[in-house]
Design an enzyme around this catalytic site. Structure first.
Site, PDB file in Angstrom:
ATOM      1  CG  HIS A  54       8.014 -26.597  17.666  1.00 30.94           C
ATOM      2  ND1 HIS A  54       8.743 -26.600  16.492  1.00 30.94           N
ATOM      3  CD2 HIS A  54       7.823 -25.287  17.978  1.00 30.94           C
ATOM      4  CE1 HIS A  54       8.988 -25.348  16.132  1.00 30.94           C
ATOM      5  NE2 HIS A  54       8.437 -24.534  17.016  1.00 30.94           N
ATOM      6  CG  HIS A  56       5.696 -22.404  18.315  1.00 29.69           C
ATOM      7  ND1 HIS A  56       6.996 -22.099  18.622  1.00 29.69           N
ATOM      8  CD2 HIS A  56       4.986 -22.283  19.474  1.00 29.69           C
ATOM      9  CE1 HIS A  56       7.084 -21.788  19.916  1.00 29.69           C
ATOM     10  NE2 HIS A  56       5.878 -21.914  20.454  1.00 29.69           N
ATOM     11  CG  ASP A  58       6.452 -20.561  13.096  1.00 29.61           C
ATOM     12  OD1 ASP A  58       6.033 -20.980  14.194  1.00 29.61           O
ATOM     13  OD2 ASP A  58       7.664 -20.329  12.873  1.00 29.61           O
ATOM     14  CG  HIS A  59       7.390 -24.852  13.121  1.00 30.97           C
ATOM     15  ND1 HIS A  59       8.644 -25.198  12.686  1.00 30.97           N
ATOM     16  CD2 HIS A  59       7.504 -23.598  13.640  1.00 30.97           C
ATOM     17  CE1 HIS A  59       9.479 -24.196  12.944  1.00 30.97           C
ATOM     18  NE2 HIS A  59       8.823 -23.219  13.519  1.00 30.97           N
ATOM     19  CG  HIS A 113      11.557 -23.221  20.444  1.00 29.69           C
ATOM     20  ND1 HIS A 113      11.691 -21.852  20.419  1.00 29.69           N
ATOM     21  CD2 HIS A 113      10.571 -23.504  19.542  1.00 29.69           C
ATOM     22  CE1 HIS A 113      10.831 -21.333  19.547  1.00 29.69           C
ATOM     23  NE2 HIS A 113      10.139 -22.320  19.004  1.00 29.69           N
ATOM     24  CG  ASP A 137      11.501 -22.846  15.492  1.00 34.53           C
ATOM     25  OD1 ASP A 137      11.921 -23.038  14.336  1.00 34.53           O
ATOM     26  OD2 ASP A 137      10.468 -22.190  15.746  1.00 34.53           O
ATOM     27  CG  HIS A 175      12.462 -19.756  11.681  1.00 33.59           C
ATOM     28  ND1 HIS A 175      11.398 -18.953  11.324  1.00 33.59           N
ATOM     29  CD2 HIS A 175      11.992 -20.613  12.613  1.00 33.59           C
ATOM     30  CE1 HIS A 175      10.330 -19.313  12.027  1.00 33.59           C
ATOM     31  NE2 HIS A 175      10.662 -20.324  12.819  1.00 33.59           N
TER      32      HIS A 175
END
Ligand code: ZN
Ligand code: FE
Length: 257
Positions: A54, A56, A58-59, A113, A137, A175
């Site tokens: 996805h 975001h 942090d990905h 999410h 996530d 995570h």
């Protein structure tokens, strides 16, 4: 295909898939480039694919730099994430297939999410091997992602798809949230002996600073409240008999936990 995990940022995991025969690698959700580049160098492997779950940061934060170092790399993500993933070239939908190292990964569309979230599932290549699920996530060990761009009903549909996979599937989630997730789980499912046992194991692993990932789907089905919306004990805990409402109430309680 060998899978290994790299801790990144504060609590993210990046996954490196390696094929030693062809000296190639793929990466799932590169939060940042540096640890991936170091691992590729240590392996002597060339990066051929970036699989994003996805959009975001942090990905996908490492996408650009990895593309600069490996200009031929393929960048994969969900069709509904078009325009949100740096360098994306391949737009995947429910039922799409991806190839790496002679293995075929199946794509699940799992919104909730985020509205474009996908998961990658590599079934076992040979008898006795386990399948590998990269779920970003959407599903966490002991929990699930927050509903930033989706509804409880969407997330129940998404998690239902993942819940159907075999029990020995390894669950590689984005995570290290497991201990906190299980602390919450105990507040709604405290009499569950599998959950109590898992919490003790996870607490010990974290005390030794070990990763609790991968989990196994069989364990998640027994301990993760966000896969247990149809279990009477959890429905009773949130005073509902409706699966989606049960899930929604659990998610709401976790948001406040
Ligand atoms: Zn996310
Ligand atoms: Fe994340």
């Amino acid at each position: 295909m060998q899978v290994s995990l790299l801790p990144a940022l504060s609590d993210n995991y990046i996954f490196v898939l390696h094929d030693p025969d062809q000296n190639i690698a793929a990466v799932v959700d590169p939060a940042e480039a540096a640890p991936v580049l170091r691992r590729l160098e240590a392996l002597g492997a060339k990066l051929v694919a970036i699989f994003n779950t996805h959009h975001h940061m942090d990905h996908i934060g490492g996408n650009k730099e990895l593309m600069q170092s490996y200009p031929g790399v393929g960048v994969y993500g969900g069709a509904a994430d078009r325009g949100r993933i740096d360098g994306q070239q391949v737009f995947l939908e429910e039922g799409s297939r991806v190839e790496f190292a002679g293995r075929t990964g199946e794509v699940f569309f799992v919104p909730g999410h985020t509205s474009g979230h996908i998961a990658y599932y590599f079934p076992p290549a040979t008898e006795g091997e386990s399948g590998e699920l990269f779920c970003g996530d959407t599903l966490f060990a002991g929990g699930c992602g927050r509903l930033f761009e989706g509804t409880p009903s969407q997330m129940v549909d998404s998690l239902s798809k993942l819940r159907e996979l075999p029990d020995d599937t390894r669950v590689w989630c984005g995570h290290e949230y497991t201990q906190k997730n299980l602390q919450f789980a105990l507040t709604v499912d405290g009499d569950n002996p599998d959950l109590q046992r898992r919490f003790t194991e996870v607490k010990e692993a974290r005390r030794r600073l070990e990763a609790t990932i991968p989990s196994h789907l069989g364990i998640e089905k027994r301990v993760n409240p966000f896969l247990r919306w149809d279990v009477p004990e959890l429905q009773a805990a949130v005073k509902s008999k409706d699966p989606v409402q049960t899930f929604g109430r659990l998610r709401g309680m976790k948001d406040q936990f």
